[in-house]
Design an enzyme around this catalytic site. Structure first.
Site, PDB file in Angstrom:
ATOM      1  N   ILE A 187      -3.065   0.961  -2.541  1.00 31.24           N
ATOM      2  CA  ILE A 187      -2.660   2.317  -2.171  1.00 31.24           C
ATOM      3  C   ILE A 187      -1.245   2.605  -2.670  1.00 31.24           C
ATOM      4  CG2 ILE A 187      -2.137   3.827  -0.220  1.00 31.24           C
ATOM      5  CD1 ILE A 187      -4.374   2.438   1.320  1.00 31.24           C
ATOM      6  N   CYS A 188      -1.114   3.662  -3.488  1.00 34.60           N
ATOM      7  CA  CYS A 188       0.176   4.123  -3.999  1.00 34.60           C
ATOM      8  C   CYS A 188       0.916   2.967  -4.702  1.00 34.60           C
ATOM      9  CB  CYS A 188       0.980   4.735  -2.861  1.00 34.60           C
ATOM     10  SG  CYS A 188       2.438   5.628  -3.414  1.00 34.60           S
ATOM     11  N   GLN A 189       2.101   2.620  -4.225  1.00 31.32           N
ATOM     12  CA  GLN A 189       2.827   1.508  -4.843  1.00 31.32           C
ATOM     13  C   GLN A 189       1.999   0.217  -4.722  1.00 31.32           C
ATOM     14  OE1 GLN A 189       6.142   0.023  -2.614  1.00 31.32           O
ATOM     15  NE2 GLN A 189       7.364  -0.372  -4.442  1.00 31.32           N
TER      16      GLN A 189
END
Lengths: 354, 419
Positions: A146-148
């Protein structure tokens, strides 16, 4: 025509009504009770330093045999993915018969200042993956970043492709220099070395101010005025406060990891250029040959869709798919519509691939 | 109801509103605001009421609900402040001549006055920190920090986060023109004698503070320009609404319109190269100040034989290095124990699982059982054939069951649910 159709009586009535609501709301605030988050049953199965690997209790007798490991970002806390009963991607995946693990990076303190991306990816994440492989007697796991955390997952998969069966990056930045990437523009001229050398770990508050600065008037003013409209509904108020808790629950960033992430990814755009090195090894996205489901949000203001979609050009996988969710960076996890769309799409895609 | 803004008494309305607010808050807070000063300034409830509320319900300081309520009170205060200025503006306008025809001129005048506030004395650090909230009339509505603009968020952050500011730094930054001149004089004195190095360090620190102050003022100037653009947008939208005959129906509508105008102007500014360059320079300058202060503090601590940041960093670096070595040793040990040597077996098992070998075994056992059961029946025989495709889900395995002399019947195998 004069552009205000407001007379004194009407204005007084409106402001009085609003004021009454706020005053009455004080009592509601005292009644909402503990703001819980992270609703699905889980067990800590592995710990290393401040990192914890959680295993969620499956909802079906025979869950899908290849577990999913959810890799969250270092920014904010992972309970966003399991926020509340009717807003939980984790619950959705469990309901679909998946076996779900999650890596929680914890809250770094000053003693973690020298943790590098190498430590996070080649030590902590690798050990979590190996724990799952051993526990389930399988060779490869499914990774959902998720994301980073998605960027971390890409790096991990490129470095250890033999350990990943299917890869699902969600709202993941890949090309950090798309013209609409505001965060990237803002950090481009910051002296990151000076910042890290001065502050050590990067305070979560600094990141919060940065995120708020993208929509400062709405996020620090209008939002709270709108909240007054919720004050007579305890459930809605509690949900609002739960989101508030998450937004400002911001761990500090380990200094050396921030240094590399800001410089190599944000400033140099090294992930797509193939110039990022984690430890001694170069991250080559073409090593990602397993099936990939790239999930992004069409209205994402933090990670613009094009920043995620760039992945297609660089992975070596011939089984590459995209799922575009019509919503924002947070809405993809917590909106009502996302509950019906996102977990089933991911689960079905994984099931089709064994 | 007649919605003409100029048919009523706005000042009487404002007084009426104050009285009602006073009654509401007195009721909620059980008359704990029984002094005339509060009664005259009901908006103070939003600030002072917060601490009273916390005490009354024994609410802790930093829970999400307390923080959210604090924000709500702050927003309400600014919303009310905007209301007060609108009341005042309409009162002034209704006392003027020929309102229905002159409103565009009146509006233009108000907008220009508000814009002027962003041009006068607002580019200095003191202006940035001190002028908000001192504005009056329409200007206050447009120029005060009711929407908590980025400047305020940033200054709040600086003012509340001990990592970025402390009393010494705030004092030096807010010193004003006189203190700046004094600093310049001090900086021009060459370092001499026994304390030469210490003096040079102090001079360097002051130089860095002045540099930061300069960048902060540049940033402020840019944001003031942004506020002026937001005012232009508001002006334009109000004129359009007037032309289209679609007036604002509530104070809330005005608030939302104002937020929209500010967001639009802000979005246009923060995507420019100029903003990125100034914002980065300000951040870098702040970090230089902070680092210089930390170094001076370290020197002072070291001279008292107390632990310094430098020493702690060194210890933390060693801890990180030891962690890595330990982890590598543990991994090597695991490998020696043969855990990783079973990788190929794992992979083969994995592939076998994928091929559905377990299911084939089950089916074979099933067929054997059927064969055994039918062995007593002389006319029954079983022939089986298995598909050659690797994925059982894609090619259902077929069984041919022959009973006596009847024709073969094709039966699809059950789908494998375990995969």
């Amino acid at each position: 025509m004069f552009p205000f159709a407001i007379n004194p009586e009407k204005a007084v009535e409106e402001l009085t009504r609003f004021n009454k609501k706020l005053a009455a709301g004080l009592k509601t605030f005292t009644e909402v009770g503990q703001i819980e988050s992270g609703i699905s049953a889980k067990e800590a199965v592995y710990r290393e330093d401040k990192v914890t690997l959680y295993h969620y209790t499956p909802k079906v007798e025979n869950p899908h045999r290849v577990p999913i490991l959810v890799v969250y970002a270092l920014v904010n806390r992972p309970y966003m993915a399991d926020l509340q009963e009717d807003r939980s991607m984790i619950k959705g995946l469990l309901d679909e018969g998946m076996d779900v693990y999650l890596v929680d990076w914890g809250y770094p303190d000053a003693s973690d200042r020298y943790l590098t991306m190498d430590d996070y990816i080649n030590v902590y994440l690798k050990h979590c993956v190996d724990y799952i492989r051993e526990k389930h007697d399988i060779y490869r796991v499914n990774l959902l970043g998720i994301c980073q955390g998605g960027t971390f997952s890409l790096c991990f998969t490129a470095l250890h492709p033999d350990r990943v069966r299917n890869l699902v990056p969600m709202v993941t930045p890949v090309d950090f220099h798309t013209p609409d990437n505001l965060l990237s523009q803002w950090v481009r001229n910051v002296d990151v070395d000076l910042l890290v050398d001065t502050l050590g770990n990067i305070p979560g508050d600094l990141l919060n101010v940065t995120f708020l600065s993208m929509n400062p008037y709405r996020l620090t003013g209008q939002k709270y005025l709108d909240m007054v409209d919720l004050l007579d509904d305890k459930v809605k108020l509690k949900n609002f406060l739960r989101m508030e808790k998450w937004i400002f629950d911001s761990p500090d960033q380990a200094g050396e990891t921030f240094r590399q992430f800001a410089k190599d990814f944000f400033q140099k755009n090294g992930l797509i250029k193939g110039s990022v090195k984690i430890g001694e090894r170069r991250v080559d996205l073409s090593n990602i040959t397993m099936p990939v489901l790239n999930v992004f949000a069409t209205k994402d203001h933090l990670v613009p869709p094009n920043a995620s979609k760039a992945l297609k050009q660089y992975v070596g996988s011939s089984d590459y798919h995209e799922f575009a969710f019509n919503g924002g960076h947070i809405g993809i996890y917590v909106s009502g519509r996302s509950q019906a769309e996102v977990p089933p799409t991911i689960a079905n895609w994984l099931k089709e691939r064994g | 109801m007649d919605n003409n803004p100029f048919t009523g008494d706005w000042m009487a309305g404002w007084q009426n509103l104050q009285r009602k607010m006073w009654e509401d808050w007195s009721e909620v807070t059980q008359s704990s605001w029984s002094n005339s000063w509060q009664q005259d300034n009901p908006m103070n409830f939003f600030k002072d009421g917060m601490s009273g509320w916390q005490k009354m319900f024994a609410m802790p300081q930093a829970t999400p609900e307390v923080m959210a309520m604090r924000h709500a009170m702050g927003s309400m205060e600014e919303f009310m402040r905007m209301g007060r200025e609108v009341f005042k503006m309409f009162q002034n306008m209704s006392e003027g001549a020929n309102l229905t025809q002159d409103w565009t001129a009146q509006l233009d005048k108000s907008i220009q006055q508000a814009k002027a506030m962003f041009s006068q004395g607002q580019d200095s650090f003191q202006g940035a920190m001190g002028q908000w909230g001192k504005l009056d009339g329409m200007n206050a509505m447009m120029g005060n920090p009711m929407m908590n603009n980025p400047m305020k968020a940033w200054s709040d952050f600086l003012n509340t986060n001990p990592i970025f500011a402390n009393d010494t730094m705030r004092g030096m930054l807010a010193g004003g023109q006189a203190s700046e001149e004094a600093m310049m004089r001090f900086l021009s004195v060459p370092g001499v004698g026994f304390n030469r190095e210490r003096q040079e360090k102090m001079q360097e620190g002051m130089r860095l503070i002045l540099e930061y102050r300069k960048t902060f003022e540049e940033f402020q100037k840019l944001m003031n320009e942004t506020s002026k653009k937001a005012l232009d947008k508001l002006h334009k939208k109000l004129l359009e609404m007037g032309a289209e005959g679609k007036p604002l129906q509530s104070m809330r509508d005005l608030y939302v319109l104002w937020v929209d105008c500010n967001e639009e102007a802000n979005a246009a500014t923060v995507t420019t190269k100029e903003y990125n360059e100034i914002n980065s320079r300000m951040m870098n300058a702040l970090m230089r100040v902070r680092r210089n202060m930390a170094e001076n503090m370290d020197s002072a601590m070291g001279s008292m034989n107390l632990p310094t940041r430098r020493e702690l960093d060194s210890a933390h670096r060693q801890i990180a290095s030891l962690r890595r070595r330990l982890s590598a040793l543990e991994d090597a040990l695991q490998e020696l124990k043969g855990k990783d040597s079973s990788a190929e077996i794992h992979a083969l098992r994995d592939d076998m699982e994928k091929l559905g070998v377990r299911r084939l075994r089950d089916e074979l056992a099933d067929l054997k059982r059927q064969l055994e059961e039918s062995s007593s029946a002389p006319t029954l025989s079983v022939v089986e054939s298995v598909g050659t495709e690797a994925t059982p889900e894609k090619s259902a395995i077929k069984k041919t069951v022959r009973i006596g002399n009847a024709k073969p019947a094709m039966v699809a195998a059950p789908a494998n649910k375990g995969e």
